[in-house]
Write an enzyme that holds these catalytic residues in place. Structure first.
Site, PDB file in Angstrom:
ATOM      1  CB  CYS A  78      29.545  66.178  24.263  1.00 52.22           C
ATOM      2  SG  CYS A  78      30.145  65.427  25.581  1.00 52.22           S
ATOM      3  CG  ASN A  80      28.330  64.295  31.371  1.00 54.83           C
ATOM      4  OD1 ASN A  80      26.892  65.150  31.814  1.00 54.83           O
ATOM      5  ND2 ASN A  80      28.150  63.018  30.952  1.00 54.83           N
ATOM      6  CB  CYS A 201      27.190  59.532  27.748  1.00 50.98           C
ATOM      7  SG  CYS A 201      26.292  60.681  26.278  1.00 50.98           S
ATOM      8  CB  THR A 203      23.763  62.919  24.315  1.00 53.86           C
ATOM      9  OG1 THR A 203      24.679  62.491  24.162  1.00 53.86           O
ATOM     10  CG2 THR A 203      23.908  64.760  23.781  1.00 53.86           C
TER      11      THR A 203
END
Length: 262
Positions: A78, A80, A201, A203
């Site tokens: 992830c 963030n 998001c 990624t």
């Protein structure tokens, strides 16, 4: 669920992508308790978050990142969340301005200045072109699709349809994109594991920037992305092998500290 212990947690957010952060350097958190993680992430009965992240000791790096989706299951990388964890590590005094840490997809490096965290993501060499879309893995799998009228687009309906209908039970995150101007794109993302739209998001933003460059929609190696929760920037190097030196940059801030019975 027996409420027989008090858990100290911190809430962080990066462009609206929010996480429950736990300092697990003492290895006291019950990592296999899927129901507990899902309950902590529940926005009505628990704390509420897109995911839960444990900061743990690492033998060779500054720390180790363990990430869980809101459904309670351990997830893929992830972006963030990684940026927020760097901010959390600085708050705890684990790092100062630079970090190197382990995550499920390997080693990441990062820098932090104020509330801005720049995180190095993994290289991307394999990009699949689909009808009207691209598929690539930036630590998590992402479908990237251009649409018109993004603001009024039914992200939940169309995202869930693609997430299961095209990619099956294992699934993919689904990103819908609209150009805003030279080098800038708006994106809305349906995240697997959350099974809903999230405000941002990391990624996914990274995947969008690379897919837009691959498609020729942008020529610069610096791409600005406007997610629902805020602005992020992606930069990279590109050669015949693919995309390397990929960096995701944006704000990551602590929202509050709390205690919860669990």
């Amino acid at each position: 669920m027996e409420m027989n212990r008090v858990l100290t947690f911190y809430k962080y957010q990066g462009t609206g992508n929010d996480f429950v952060m736990i300092d697990n350097r003492d290895n006291s958190f019950p990592k296999d308790d899927i129901k507990l993680v899902a309950w902590l992430c529940d926005r009505r009965f628990g704390i509420g978050a897109d995911g839960l992240i444990l900061l743990e000791e690492d033998a060779t790096m500054d720390f180790n990142m363990v990430y869980y989706n809101a459904d309670g299951k351990e997830g893929s990388m992830c972006g963030n969340g990684g940026r927020c964890l760097v901010a959390f590590a600085k708050f705890l005094g684990v790092i100062s301005t630079e970090a190197k840490f382990n995550a499920v997809d390997g080693v990441h490096s990062a820098t932090i200045k104020g509330d801005i965290v720049e995180l190095q993501m993994g290289d991307v060499t394999d990009i699949s072109e689909k009808p009207n879309a691209y598929f690539l893995n930036t630590g998590s799998p992402h479908h990237v699709q251009l649409v018109k009228g993004l603001q009024d687009f039914d992200v939940f309906k169309e995202g869930s349809k693609l997430r299961y209908g095209v990619y099956g039970q294992k699934g993919s995150n689904i990103n819908f994109v609209e150009p805003l101007g030279e080098g800038t794109f708006a994106v809305r993302t349906y995240e697997r594991g959350v099974e809903d739209e999230t405000l941002s998001c990391g990624t996914g933003v990274t995947a969008v920037a690379i897919a837009m460059h691959k498609s020729g929609k942008v020529s610069s190696d610096v791409v600005n992305i406007e997610a629902q929760g805020g602005k992020l920037q992606v930069r990279f190097s590109v050669d015949a092998k693919g995309y390397s030196n990929v960096h995701l940059k944006g704000p990551a801030t602590q929202v509050f500290k709390g205690e919860v019975k669990c």
